[in-house]
Scaffold this motif. Structure first.
Motif, PDB file in Angstrom:
ATOM      1  N   ALA A   1      -6.980  29.943  13.238  1.00  0.00           N
ATOM      2  CA  ALA A   1      -6.644  31.525  13.138  1.00  0.00           C
ATOM      3  C   ALA A   1      -5.984  32.025  11.970  1.00  0.00           C
ATOM      4  CB  ALA A   1      -5.971  32.026  14.628  1.00  0.00           C
ATOM      5  N   GLY A   2      -5.578  31.051  11.165  1.00  0.00           N
ATOM      6  CA  GLY A   2      -4.874  31.371   9.984  1.00  0.00           C
ATOM      7  C   GLY A   2      -3.337  31.519  10.168  1.00  0.00           C
ATOM      8  N   ALA A   3      -2.908  31.195  11.242  1.00  0.00           N
ATOM      9  CA  ALA A   3      -1.505  31.642  11.509  1.00  0.00           C
ATOM     10  C   ALA A   3      -0.568  30.225  11.124  1.00  0.00           C
ATOM     11  CB  ALA A   3      -0.971  31.987  12.955  1.00  0.00           C
ATOM     12  N   LEU A   4      -1.031  29.324  10.952  1.00  0.00           N
ATOM     13  CA  LEU A   4      -0.386  28.016  10.562  1.00  0.00           C
ATOM     14  C   LEU A   4      -1.114  27.453   9.432  1.00  0.00           C
ATOM     15  CD1 LEU A   4       0.522  26.280  14.014  1.00  0.00           C
ATOM     16  CD2 LEU A   4       1.816  27.717  12.705  1.00  0.00           C
ATOM     17  N   GLU A   5      -0.537  26.904   8.453  1.00  0.00           N
ATOM     18  CA  GLU A   5      -0.933  26.081   7.527  1.00  0.00           C
ATOM     19  C   GLU A   5      -0.721  24.568   7.465  1.00  0.00           C
ATOM     20  OE1 GLU A   5      -0.356  27.089   3.398  1.00  0.00           O
ATOM     21  OE2 GLU A   5       1.911  27.656   3.932  1.00  0.00           O
ATOM     22  N   ARG A   6      -1.653  23.822   7.034  1.00  0.00           N
ATOM     23  CA  ARG A   6      -1.278  22.380   7.070  1.00  0.00           C
ATOM     24  C   ARG A   6      -0.863  21.669   5.865  1.00  0.00           C
ATOM     25  NH1 ARG A   6      -5.396  17.919   9.163  1.00  0.00           N
ATOM     26  NH2 ARG A   6      -5.870  19.707  10.492  1.00  0.00           N
ATOM     27  N   ILE A   7       0.312  21.223   5.545  1.00  0.00           N
ATOM     28  CA  ILE A   7       0.640  20.513   4.416  1.00  0.00           C
ATOM     29  C   ILE A   7       0.927  19.103   4.404  1.00  0.00           C
ATOM     30  CG2 ILE A   7       1.601  22.966   3.518  1.00  0.00           C
ATOM     31  CD1 ILE A   7       4.568  21.630   4.302  1.00  0.00           C
ATOM     32  N   GLU A   8       1.171  18.581   3.262  1.00  0.00           N
ATOM     33  CA  GLU A   8       1.310  16.966   3.259  1.00  0.00           C
ATOM     34  C   GLU A   8       2.687  16.895   2.737  1.00  0.00           C
ATOM     35  OE1 GLU A   8      -1.406  14.696   1.249  1.00  0.00           O
ATOM     36  OE2 GLU A   8      -3.103  14.824   2.600  1.00  0.00           O
ATOM     37  N   MET A   9       3.550  16.063   3.581  1.00  0.00           N
ATOM     38  CA  MET A   9       4.843  15.826   3.071  1.00  0.00           C
ATOM     39  C   MET A   9       5.143  14.398   2.872  1.00  0.00           C
ATOM     40  SD  MET A   9       6.877  18.116   6.069  1.00  0.00           S
ATOM     41  CE  MET A   9       8.393  17.706   5.618  1.00  0.00           C
ATOM     42  N   PRO A  10       6.017  13.997   2.026  1.00  0.00           N
ATOM     43  CA  PRO A  10       6.367  12.426   1.909  1.00  0.00           C
ATOM     44  C   PRO A  10       7.040  11.953   3.114  1.00  0.00           C
ATOM     45  CG  PRO A  10       7.936  13.901   0.633  1.00  0.00           C
ATOM     46  CD  PRO A  10       6.550  14.879   0.953  1.00  0.00           C
ATOM     47  N   PRO A  11       6.679  10.698   3.499  1.00  0.00           N
ATOM     48  CA  PRO A  11       7.253  10.286   4.847  1.00  0.00           C
ATOM     49  C   PRO A  11       8.962  10.232   4.780  1.00  0.00           C
ATOM     50  CG  PRO A  11       6.125   8.297   3.294  1.00  0.00           C
ATOM     51  CD  PRO A  11       6.016   9.686   2.691  1.00  0.00           C
ATOM     52  N   PRO A  12       9.431  10.194   5.782  1.00  0.00           N
ATOM     53  CA  PRO A  12      10.837  10.178   5.834  1.00  0.00           C
ATOM     54  C   PRO A  12      11.340   8.914   5.457  1.00  0.00           C
ATOM     55  CG  PRO A  12      10.164  10.176   8.019  1.00  0.00           C
ATOM     56  CD  PRO A  12       8.930  10.541   7.214  1.00  0.00           C
TER      57      PRO A  12
ATOM     58  N   GLU B   1       0.912  -1.013  -0.071  1.00  0.00           N
ATOM     59  CA  GLU B   1       0.125  -0.007  -0.159  1.00  0.00           C
ATOM     60  C   GLU B   1       1.001   1.040  -0.165  1.00  0.00           C
ATOM     61  OE1 GLU B   1      -3.143  -0.421  -0.512  1.00  0.00           O
ATOM     62  OE2 GLU B   1      -3.388  -2.345  -0.030  1.00  0.00           O
ATOM     63  N   ALA B   2       0.347   2.282  -0.764  1.00  0.00           N
ATOM     64  CA  ALA B   2       1.159   3.611  -0.852  1.00  0.00           C
ATOM     65  C   ALA B   2       1.404   4.042   0.821  1.00  0.00           C
ATOM     66  CB  ALA B   2       0.426   4.532  -1.579  1.00  0.00           C
ATOM     67  N   PRO B   3       2.616   4.587   0.908  1.00  0.00           N
ATOM     68  CA  PRO B   3       2.908   4.970   2.183  1.00  0.00           C
ATOM     69  C   PRO B   3       2.295   6.359   2.571  1.00  0.00           C
ATOM     70  CG  PRO B   3       4.757   5.444   0.893  1.00  0.00           C
ATOM     71  CD  PRO B   3       3.731   4.626   0.098  1.00  0.00           C
ATOM     72  N   ARG B   4       1.572   6.372   3.673  1.00  0.00           N
ATOM     73  CA  ARG B   4       0.634   7.734   4.029  1.00  0.00           C
ATOM     74  C   ARG B   4       1.563   8.962   4.287  1.00  0.00           C
ATOM     75  NH1 ARG B   4      -3.393   5.454   8.804  1.00  0.00           N
ATOM     76  NH2 ARG B   4      -4.431   3.805   7.747  1.00  0.00           N
ATOM     77  N   PRO B   5       0.996   9.951   3.680  1.00  0.00           N
ATOM     78  CA  PRO B   5       1.890  11.129   3.820  1.00  0.00           C
ATOM     79  C   PRO B   5       1.789  11.814   5.235  1.00  0.00           C
ATOM     80  CG  PRO B   5      -0.214  12.026   2.958  1.00  0.00           C
ATOM     81  CD  PRO B   5      -0.105  10.300   2.909  1.00  0.00           C
ATOM     82  N   VAL B   6       3.182  12.487   5.676  1.00  0.00           N
ATOM     83  CA  VAL B   6       3.257  13.131   6.963  1.00  0.00           C
ATOM     84  C   VAL B   6       2.538  14.405   6.960  1.00  0.00           C
ATOM     85  CG1 VAL B   6       4.768  14.166   8.641  1.00  0.00           C
ATOM     86  CG2 VAL B   6       5.253  11.878   7.508  1.00  0.00           C
ATOM     87  N   ILE B   7       1.780  14.823   7.889  1.00  0.00           N
ATOM     88  CA  ILE B   7       0.950  15.871   8.170  1.00  0.00           C
ATOM     89  C   ILE B   7       1.814  17.015   9.106  1.00  0.00           C
ATOM     90  CG2 ILE B   7      -0.906  17.200   8.911  1.00  0.00           C
ATOM     91  CD1 ILE B   7      -1.523  15.127   6.753  1.00  0.00           C
ATOM     92  N   ALA B   8       2.055  18.094   8.202  1.00  0.00           N
ATOM     93  CA  ALA B   8       2.874  19.080   8.952  1.00  0.00           C
ATOM     94  C   ALA B   8       2.475  20.435   8.878  1.00  0.00           C
ATOM     95  CB  ALA B   8       4.454  19.024   8.126  1.00  0.00           C
TER      96      ALA B   8
END
Length: 722
Positions: free
Chosen positions: A165-176, A108-115
């Motif tokens: 509050a809009g100070a942080l945004e969530r992005i998806e990163m490839p797993p290490p 199964e495709a590895p899950r992305p890391v939420i950062a």
């Protein structure tokens, strides 16, 4: 690639003799080596596309491939290995393939890391907790949520509030990556002249072709440093490397050495790993992001695509023989895999197997020698203590001469090792009132007392029972007596003889792999003075303060009628004696023996290993034994002895006549019952060039198949005769 609608042959990962035909659904693209899920009966099974079907079957009689996984196909080399191993060992190809598809989670495709990272927008409300989060993100890097929580010392709700509050945004990163790539030029060892010559011999093998080198070096000779540089050479060439170790307990120290040399940990593969760890390593090996693996024998079936080097450390070790499921020897299969992959092999040992020494003598393998210890350390002096003349007093197991040497080592602030080639408190427990002997209810083996745990245990099947306070036969209280020494009983005697020594007991029964690794680290740091241990302590450990080794039962391995008995005894004695006298300390080893004139004891005392190998090869050749002949064993087992024996006799009557084959048996196996199943053995012996696997396949194919509770286990090239 083949595109549907079409028909392909799929080898499924179960014990079947060949592939099944399946339809490729419209829009699905698969090719040879593609990993798929297919229906087999009521369930979905992993399988691999093997190619075009041999027999054409009407479309309407076939079932569709259910799913094709988005991973690279298995290499032609690995598919050929599966077929070769199955043909040689008489295992079903699907059973061998199951060893390749060991990690379904990896498909199964590895899950992305939420950062999270800063947006530049300042929230209206700035609490101290929010400020700590924003300060941690001042570098404009994206941080995974768990790392950010730990760095800022906040709860998850603080991060969630900053996101709203809009100070942080969530992005998806490839797993290490599961491990960082090793640096071939990270921290090379400073090799001495002998090591440099050894490395040059190994590197003289074709870097893009097949070749085998036997790295035959004394204990403490620096073999690991040499083959690490061979690994580095393979990495520089853009190829992957696999290092096999015989015991999981050895991996921790070994991996630390690897990390110091290459600046990064290798990927690991062994039974202590979690499914998630296995999945990451398996996929990393397949997609090429994992460049070096250190593992147990099953790592041989990982899906390498650019394999350039295989190293087998302690290549002689019996742990490389797989006895459950389909039987194979990892050393022999590693050489087959390297041949298919056009890769180099390094077989490393201070006591090479007789087979490997013979191949080196014959020029089939390069013979690379390391004959002196690293940093000018001397080999230990070996002395045989004749137990007929200088044995201990009745009821004791440590001879006076050995006790004096242990006292002297302890007085010098050095370490001593008492080695026993078996576990437990004593190998046999009986009632002194009536003579009743405690036997495993499921095996033809005696129960061994483990006094520290308060149990009687069978070392064949693991059956345990609390040590009784009264005899189960005559009812006499406190009448049980231990016969013969076990490691716990020796520890008891050592506590009485050396009360001031800091003692540690080491055996595979004494805890988890993590606990054993911790004990080894403590010994290396000098936290113990006296080590009492079994075979576990004989392999691959470097104890700088250890100067005296005493082997209490040096004859034990010679008494079982095993054709390999002399070889195994020589190997274990050499390995354990070699623990003494590392670094600047001069080492001494003492062998308590009732047979000081035996060739093995003579070779140990004189240090003439060449004489031992020469004599052992002559004896093997005279008897037509490996490596000058071949063996195959059939073990017939059943719930009742007469059924096992009857089927074994039927098999013998069905054996085809063939010139050059001798059959022995049937007879009860030396361990005639395991886990409640009675065992009967047949043995086939042939010349070296005879196709014994083909003969056995024809034989079993023409005989009646076992029914009911009958089972027949096939062992080509058996290493154990129990």
């Amino acid at each position: 690639m083949l595109t549907g609608p079409d028909i392909v042959a799929v080898m499924v990962g179960v014990a079947v003799e060949g592939p099944y035909s399946y339809r490729v659904p419209e829009g699905m693209a698969v090719g040879r080596g593609s990993i798929v899920a297919v229906p087999l009966g009521p369930r979905l099974i992993l399988g691999v596309v093997w190619g075009a079907p041999k027999d054409m079957v009407a479309h309407n009689r076939l079932r569709d491939i259910a799913h094709a996984y988005d991973v690279p196909p298995l290499s032609e080399e690995l598919l050929a290995l599966v077929e070769w191993v199955a043909r040689y060992t008489l295992a079903a190809p699907g059973q061998v393939l199951r060893g390749v598809l060991r990690s379904p989670e990896a498909l199964e495709a590895p899950r992305p890391v939420i950062a999270y990272r800063r947006t530049g927008h300042e929230p209206e409300k700035l609490t101290p907790a929010r400020l700590r989060v924003l300060d941690a993100l001042m570098d404009d890097m994206a941080w995974p949520k768990p790392a950010l929580i730990g760095a800022a010392g906040v709860s998850p709700s603080v991060i969630d509030g900053l996101e709203r509050a809009g100070a942080l945004e969530r992005i998806e990163m490839p797993p290490p990556p599961v491990v960082l790539p090793p640096e071939a030029d990270g921290n090379p060892a400073k090799l001495n002249a002998e090591q440099q010559r050894a490395l040059a011999q190994i590197l003289a093998l074709d870097a893009n072709g097949f070749g085998v080198a036997l790295l035959d070096g004394v204990t403490g000779g620096g073999k690991t440093e040499v083959f690490f540089e061979a690994v580095a050479d393979s990495l520089r060439a853009g190829r992957q490397a696999l290092i096999l170790l015989p015991e999981i307990a050895l991996t921790n120290t070994f991996i630390e050495r690897f990390t110091r040399r290459f600046g990064a940990r290798p990927a690991e593969w062994h039974s202590d790993m979690t499914p998630v760890q296995r999945a990451k390593v398996w996929r990393g090996v397949l997609d090429g992001t994992v460049r070096a693996v250190v593992g147990a024998r099953s790592a041989l079936f990982l899906p390498f695509r650019e394999l350039g080097l295989l190293v087998l450390d302690e290549e002689h070790d019996g742990a490389y023989k797989q006895s459950d499921g389909f039987t194979y020897h990892a050393r022999d299969m590693a050489i087959v895999r390297a041949n298919l992959a056009k890769a180099r092999v390094v077989l490393s040992s201070a006591t090479p197997s007789v087979e490997s020494r013979n191949n080196a003598n014959a020029g089939r393998y390069g013979h690379v020698r390391l004959e002196s210890r690293f940093a000018e350390a001397a080999m230990p002096d070996v002395t045989a203590i004749d137990m007929r003349v200088d044995g201990p007093e009745k009821g004791a197991w440590i001879a006076p001469a050995l006790a004096r040497e242990v006292f002297a080592a302890l007085d010098r602030g050095e370490q001593a090792l008492l080695f026993l080639n078996r576990r437990g408190y004593a190998p046999l427990t009986l009632c002194r009132a009536c003579g009743h002997q405690y036997q495993c209810p499921d095996c033809s083996a005696w129960m061994v007392e483990h006094r520290f745990r308060g149990v009687l245990m069978c070392h064949h099947c693991g059956h345990e029972t609390r040590t009784p306070s009264v005899c189960g036969e005559c009812g006499e209280a406190d009448s049980l007596v231990a016969v013969g020494p076990g490691v716990e009983r020796v520890a008891e005697e050592a506590a009485a003889r050396f009360p001031d020594a800091r003692r540690v007991l080491l055996s595979t029964d004494m805890g988890s792999h993590a606990q054993l690794r911790q004990r080894f680290a403590e010994i290396e740091r000098g936290e113990y003075d006296l080590i009492i241990g079994t075979q576990l302590v004989s392999k691959g450990h470097h104890f700088e303060k250890l100067s005296v080794v005493g082997v209490l039962d040096a004859d034990l391995g010679l008494a079982h009628g095993d054709p390999r008995a002399a070889e195994k005894t020589f190997q274990i004695l050499t390995q354990v004696a070699g623990r003494a006298g590392r670094a600047s300390r001069h080492g001494k080893a003492f062998l308590q023996t009732y047979h000081p004139g035996h060739p093995v004891m003579q070779a140990m005392v004189s240090g003439d290993r060449e004489a031992f190998y020469a004599q052992e090869l002559l004896a093997r050749e005279a008897g037509g034994m490996p490596p000058f002949g071949r063996l195959a064993a059939l073990i017939v087992s059943a719930n009742e002895q007469h059924r096992a024996m009857a089927h074994a006799r039927h098999l013998l009557s069905a054996a085809p006549m063939a010139e050059g084959v001798r059959l022995y048996g049937p007879a009860d196996a030396p361990v005639a019952m395991i886990r409640g199943r009675h065992r009967v053995r047949l043995l086939a012996q042939s010349g070296k060039d005879f196709d014994l696997s083909g003969y056995m396949r024809f034989w079993l194919g023409s005989a009646e198949r076992p029914k009911g509770d009958l089972k027949v286990q096939i062992d080509i090239d058996p290493m154990s005769f129990m």
